[in-house]
Design a protein around this motif. Sequence first.
Motif, mmCIF file in Angstrom:
data_model
loop_
_atom_site.group_PDB
_atom_site.id
_atom_site.type_symbol
_atom_site.label_atom_id
_atom_site.label_comp_id
_atom_site.label_asym_id
_atom_site.label_seq_id
_atom_site.Cartn_x
_atom_site.Cartn_y
_atom_site.Cartn_z
ATOM 1 N N THR A 67 -36.078 -14.444 -24.338
ATOM 2 C CA THR A 67 -35.672 -14.843 -23.086
ATOM 3 C C THR A 67 -35.445 -16.607 -23.087
ATOM 4 O OG1 THR A 67 -38.190 -15.732 -22.537
ATOM 5 C CG2 THR A 67 -37.639 -13.465 -21.813
ATOM 6 N N ASP A 68 -34.835 -17.243 -22.029
ATOM 7 C CA ASP A 68 -34.460 -18.841 -21.939
ATOM 8 C C ASP A 68 -35.802 -19.382 -22.613
ATOM 9 O OD1 ASP A 68 -31.729 -18.044 -21.581
ATOM 10 O OD2 ASP A 68 -31.949 -18.873 -19.528
ATOM 11 N N GLU A 69 -36.977 -19.402 -22.002
ATOM 12 C CA GLU A 69 -38.054 -19.979 -22.289
ATOM 13 C C GLU A 69 -38.564 -19.571 -23.626
ATOM 14 O OE1 GLU A 69 -37.674 -17.799 -19.534
ATOM 15 O OE2 GLU A 69 -37.517 -19.169 -18.040
ATOM 16 N N GLU A 70 -38.426 -18.488 -24.377
ATOM 17 C CA GLU A 70 -38.871 -18.155 -25.690
ATOM 18 C C GLU A 70 -37.901 -18.976 -26.593
ATOM 19 O OE1 GLU A 70 -40.716 -13.488 -25.199
ATOM 20 O OE2 GLU A 70 -38.623 -14.102 -25.407
ATOM 21 N N PHE A 71 -36.591 -18.863 -26.085
ATOM 22 C CA PHE A 71 -35.650 -19.414 -27.139
ATOM 23 C C PHE A 71 -35.980 -21.124 -27.029
ATOM 24 C CE2 PHE A 71 -31.578 -21.110 -28.595
ATOM 25 C CZ PHE A 71 -31.477 -20.296 -29.866
ATOM 26 N N ALA A 72 -36.214 -21.665 -26.099
ATOM 27 C CA ALA A 72 -36.393 -23.109 -25.866
ATOM 28 C C ALA A 72 -37.784 -23.240 -26.494
ATOM 29 C CB ALA A 72 -36.572 -23.536 -24.173
ATOM 30 N N ALA A 73 -38.703 -22.471 -26.577
ATOM 31 C CA ALA A 73 -39.824 -22.760 -27.413
ATOM 32 C C ALA A 73 -39.845 -22.598 -28.932
ATOM 33 C CB ALA A 73 -41.052 -21.559 -27.003
ATOM 34 N N LEU A 74 -38.996 -21.784 -29.219
ATOM 35 C CA LEU A 74 -38.534 -21.570 -30.578
ATOM 36 C C LEU A 74 -37.526 -22.876 -31.156
ATOM 37 C CD1 LEU A 74 -37.251 -17.835 -30.846
ATOM 38 C CD2 LEU A 74 -39.146 -18.929 -32.132
ATOM 39 N N TYR B 8 -37.418 -12.021 -44.418
ATOM 40 C CA TYR B 8 -36.138 -12.979 -44.897
ATOM 41 C C TYR B 8 -34.822 -12.647 -44.589
ATOM 42 C CZ TYR B 8 -39.642 -14.821 -47.781
ATOM 43 O OH TYR B 8 -41.157 -15.502 -48.393
ATOM 44 N N ILE B 9 -34.173 -13.421 -44.112
ATOM 45 C CA ILE B 9 -32.731 -13.114 -43.531
ATOM 46 C C ILE B 9 -31.810 -14.110 -44.155
ATOM 47 C CG2 ILE B 9 -33.025 -14.553 -41.393
ATOM 48 C CD1 ILE B 9 -31.371 -12.193 -39.983
ATOM 49 N N SER B 10 -30.531 -13.739 -44.431
ATOM 50 C CA SER B 10 -29.387 -14.561 -45.037
ATOM 51 C C SER B 10 -29.266 -15.612 -43.906
ATOM 52 C CB SER B 10 -28.239 -13.868 -45.407
ATOM 53 O OG SER B 10 -27.787 -13.294 -44.231
ATOM 54 N N PRO B 11 -28.689 -16.677 -44.303
ATOM 55 C CA PRO B 11 -28.327 -17.749 -43.273
ATOM 56 C C PRO B 11 -27.466 -16.992 -42.406
ATOM 57 C CG PRO B 11 -28.337 -18.825 -45.642
ATOM 58 C CD PRO B 11 -28.500 -17.245 -45.480
ATOM 59 N N SER B 12 -26.241 -16.562 -42.701
ATOM 60 C CA SER B 12 -25.122 -15.798 -41.759
ATOM 61 C C SER B 12 -25.897 -15.001 -40.944
ATOM 62 C CB SER B 12 -24.000 -15.579 -42.693
ATOM 63 O OG SER B 12 -24.366 -14.333 -43.360
ATOM 64 N N GLN B 13 -26.600 -14.070 -41.254
ATOM 65 C CA GLN B 13 -27.194 -13.217 -40.449
ATOM 66 C C GLN B 13 -28.020 -13.956 -39.417
ATOM 67 O OE1 GLN B 13 -25.284 -10.834 -40.655
ATOM 68 N NE2 GLN B 13 -26.711 -9.343 -40.157
ATOM 69 N N PHE B 14 -28.878 -14.908 -39.854
ATOM 70 C CA PHE B 14 -29.835 -15.552 -38.819
ATOM 71 C C PHE B 14 -29.085 -16.296 -37.802
ATOM 72 C CE2 PHE B 14 -31.886 -19.475 -37.662
ATOM 73 C CZ PHE B 14 -33.107 -19.244 -37.036
ATOM 74 N N GLU B 15 -27.764 -17.052 -38.094
ATOM 75 C CA GLU B 15 -27.050 -17.490 -37.212
ATOM 76 C C GLU B 15 -26.572 -16.658 -36.053
ATOM 77 O OE1 GLU B 15 -25.678 -20.718 -35.430
ATOM 78 O OE2 GLU B 15 -26.894 -20.883 -37.358
ATOM 79 N N TYR B 16 -26.167 -15.480 -36.657
ATOM 80 C CA TYR B 16 -25.947 -14.234 -35.528
ATOM 81 C C TYR B 16 -27.119 -13.948 -34.914
ATOM 82 C CZ TYR B 16 -23.626 -9.916 -34.305
ATOM 83 O OH TYR B 16 -23.105 -9.056 -33.414
ATOM 84 N N TRP B 17 -28.152 -13.616 -35.237
ATOM 85 C CA TRP B 17 -29.341 -13.093 -34.565
ATOM 86 C C TRP B 17 -30.321 -14.124 -34.049
ATOM 87 C CZ3 TRP B 17 -30.373 -8.413 -38.375
ATOM 88 C CH2 TRP B 17 -29.180 -7.546 -38.071
ATOM 89 N N LYS B 18 -30.172 -15.219 -34.274
ATOM 90 C CA LYS B 18 -31.213 -16.285 -33.739
ATOM 91 C C LYS B 18 -31.575 -16.183 -32.569
ATOM 92 C CE LYS B 18 -28.269 -20.294 -33.248
ATOM 93 N NZ LYS B 18 -27.822 -21.555 -33.626
ATOM 94 N N HIS B 19 -30.772 -15.502 -31.708
ATOM 95 C CA HIS B 19 -31.303 -15.269 -30.401
ATOM 96 C C HIS B 19 -31.854 -14.104 -29.979
ATOM 97 C CE1 HIS B 19 -27.736 -18.136 -30.105
ATOM 98 N NE2 HIS B 19 -28.488 -18.756 -28.689
ATOM 99 N N THR B 20 -32.496 -13.646 -31.072
ATOM 100 C CA THR B 20 -32.928 -12.108 -30.886
ATOM 101 C C THR B 20 -34.460 -11.996 -31.535
ATOM 102 O OG1 THR B 20 -31.847 -11.024 -32.627
ATOM 103 C CG2 THR B 20 -30.668 -10.833 -30.457
ATOM 104 N N GLN B 21 -35.228 -11.311 -31.173
ATOM 105 C CA GLN B 21 -36.395 -10.921 -32.027
ATOM 106 C C GLN B 21 -35.941 -9.613 -32.555
ATOM 107 O OE1 GLN B 21 -39.916 -9.253 -29.917
ATOM 108 N NE2 GLN B 21 -40.888 -10.913 -30.741
#
Length: 130
Positions: free
Chosen positions: A117-124, A73-86
């Motif tokens: 990648t752009d494709e991975e982020f689009a799939a998410l 689990y991750i806090s909402p603020s950290q998720f917003e910061y890291w949502k582009h990363t695995q």
Amino acid sequence: MHAVPRASPPPQVTATPAALALLARLQARHGPVLFHQSGGCCDGSSPMCYPVGDFIVGDRDVRLGEIGGAGVYISPSQFEYWKHTQLIIDVVPGRGGMFSLENGEGVRFLVRSRLFTDEEFAALAEAGRV
């Protein structure tokens, strides 16, 4: 005309073999566990490992997935910061977080990351995960 198969969303969290081995030892000793990444002060930069029931996951916390049977689990603020990363949970020498179960093991959990990648982020995004 054939439909183009859509890419499956990648996992938002994974773990190294070393992290999974430490996690298995902790689970054998403590039972079911979970990870939380808060981003707060002090130990907040490391993922904290707690016995299930000893840490209350917040209503707004985001469940990234599961590693070795443990929810992450991750806090909402950290998720917003890291949502582009695995996020990749790893283990390095050192001292674990004060309240994290690996404290005293001579190693600590650490978060590494890689950009989707752009494709991975689009799939998410299509799967409603970001």
